[in-house]
Design a protein around this motif. Sequence first.
Motif, short mmCIF file in Angstrom:
data_model
loop_
_atom_site.label_atom_id
_atom_site.label_comp_id
_atom_site.label_asym_id
_atom_site.label_seq_id
_atom_site.Cartn_x
_atom_site.Cartn_y
_atom_site.Cartn_z
N UNK A 1 111.48 114.50 1.76
CA UNK A 1 111.12 115.91 1.45
C UNK A 1 110.62 116.47 2.79
N UNK A 2 111.11 117.28 3.32
CA UNK A 2 110.51 117.93 4.67
C UNK A 2 110.50 119.31 4.52
N UNK A 3 110.41 120.02 3.29
CA UNK A 3 110.44 121.39 3.28
C UNK A 3 109.21 122.04 4.03
N UNK A 4 109.37 123.38 4.09
CA UNK A 4 108.22 124.22 4.89
C UNK A 4 107.81 123.62 6.20
N UNK A 5 108.52 123.22 7.01
CA UNK A 5 108.40 122.71 8.16
C UNK A 5 108.94 123.71 9.42
N UNK A 6 109.27 123.17 10.56
CA UNK A 6 109.35 123.99 11.70
C UNK A 6 110.70 123.34 12.18
N UNK A 7 111.64 122.52 11.46
CA UNK A 7 112.76 121.77 12.15
C UNK A 7 113.69 122.95 12.52
N UNK A 8 114.55 122.50 13.65
CA UNK A 8 115.66 123.38 13.93
C UNK A 8 116.78 122.93 13.70
N UNK A 9 117.16 121.63 13.52
CA UNK A 9 118.13 120.80 13.40
C UNK A 9 118.01 119.73 12.14
N UNK A 10 118.87 119.38 11.61
CA UNK A 10 118.69 118.21 10.61
C UNK A 10 118.34 117.00 11.24
N UNK A 11 117.35 116.38 10.79
CA UNK A 11 117.13 115.19 11.42
C UNK A 11 118.08 113.98 11.82
N UNK A 12 118.00 113.21 12.80
CA UNK A 12 119.20 112.20 12.92
C UNK A 12 118.53 111.10 13.88
N UNK A 13 118.86 109.96 13.49
CA UNK A 13 119.42 109.32 12.31
C UNK A 13 118.90 109.49 10.94
N UNK A 14 119.39 109.28 9.99
CA UNK A 14 118.89 109.32 8.61
C UNK A 14 118.85 107.99 8.13
N UNK A 15 118.02 107.51 7.19
CA UNK A 15 118.21 106.35 6.58
C UNK A 15 119.54 106.37 5.45
N UNK A 16 120.17 105.20 5.79
CA UNK A 16 121.47 105.20 5.14
C UNK A 16 121.37 104.97 3.65
N UNK A 17 120.31 104.66 2.90
CA UNK A 17 120.17 104.59 1.27
C UNK A 17 119.61 106.00 0.81
N UNK A 18 119.58 106.97 1.75
CA UNK A 18 118.83 108.36 1.32
C UNK A 18 119.79 109.11 0.16
N UNK A 19 119.27 109.40 -0.83
CA UNK A 19 119.74 109.96 -2.09
C UNK A 19 119.52 111.34 -2.28
N UNK A 20 118.51 111.85 -1.65
CA UNK A 20 117.99 113.18 -1.87
C UNK A 20 117.37 113.85 -0.54
N UNK A 21 117.63 114.76 0.06
CA UNK A 21 117.35 115.24 1.39
C UNK A 21 117.09 116.64 1.29
N UNK A 22 115.79 116.78 1.19
CA UNK A 22 115.01 118.45 0.99
C UNK A 22 114.50 118.84 2.22
N UNK A 23 115.32 119.92 2.77
CA UNK A 23 114.81 120.63 3.94
C UNK A 23 114.74 122.00 4.03
N UNK A 24 114.60 122.57 2.86
CA UNK A 24 114.37 123.98 2.45
C UNK A 24 113.42 124.67 3.40
N UNK A 25 113.49 125.90 3.70
CA UNK A 25 112.47 126.59 4.38
C UNK A 25 112.09 125.95 5.59
#
Length: 341
Positions: free
Chosen positions: A119-143
Amino acid sequence: MEWLTVAFVALLLASQVHSDEVPYEHMLSQLQACPKECHCPPSFPNAVYCDNKGLKRIPVIPPYTWYLYLQNNLIDVLSTDALRNATQLRWINLNRNKITSEGLEVDALKAMSNLVHLYMEDNLLSSIPSPLPVKLEQLRLSRNRISKIPVGVFSGMDHLTLLDLQSNKLQDDAVTEVSLKGLNNLIQINLAKNQLNSMPLGLPPTTTQIFLDGNNIEKIPVEYFKGLPKVASLRLNRNKLANGGIPKNVFNLSSILDLQLSHNQLTEVPVISSGLEHLHLDHNKIKSVNSSDICPSGALDDYLDENSPRLRYLRLDGNEIKPPIPRDLMMCFRLLRAIVI
């Protein structure tokens, strides 16, 4: 004395928890290593609560942490060092911080090889983080401020089933078959409140729920859903769809159960499938509901047939329709439980 108290509490808990889940030694180590800025409840030894503390940096996290709560802080850097021991993390909540893409250290996330929910909602990200953990099931980057999806960011992400990118700055050229490649088991994608002018391309055939509310979409390609056989829920509220932008049978899908087209520019009810259960058409420009147009073919002849219309909820308020509802419409949708007009 404090050490004895912690040890005693951990010893009591050891008898209540399966040894293969939280061994006594792990609980004791976890409680002793709890950061002073955080709270580690003895009743939930694998959880570390560091939320609402005004933190600017992530403290060093104990090695047996599964659930880490860091929301509502002032964190602007996600460092590899702070999480170097937390290799067993399953869940991390970083909502409502100040993390930028530049403040995300290389491999900080990849090191969390067991992470399932991020969960990284309501931050200041300009791009999807990379690299991501390979077992990830839910990625929440709204707002955030995400405007790009790096090519290959989802490569090998076979476990990811939910991707939430609501309220970002994504345009059509960012959401493509190339950028989404690797999402082989995706079920839900949320692209609401972005800057899309067209239906997103490259959605995997496993996609079941598509949320596109609050964009600028004006039309749907004739065969758009041909490669999406499992779509059950489609939300296109608050777009710019008019009758000319909706091909006649584009929503006549056997898989679809929930269709939402509220706050658009429709003047007619689109053709729907007999299996549709929820239809939202409120706040359009529809003047009348003609049963011959909306009622699936043959529905009036097959009373309680297994193929008869399944519509249970119909919303038509905010249009130019005047009651009463035509009687033959009610005869068509015999399972209708609620109609808002």
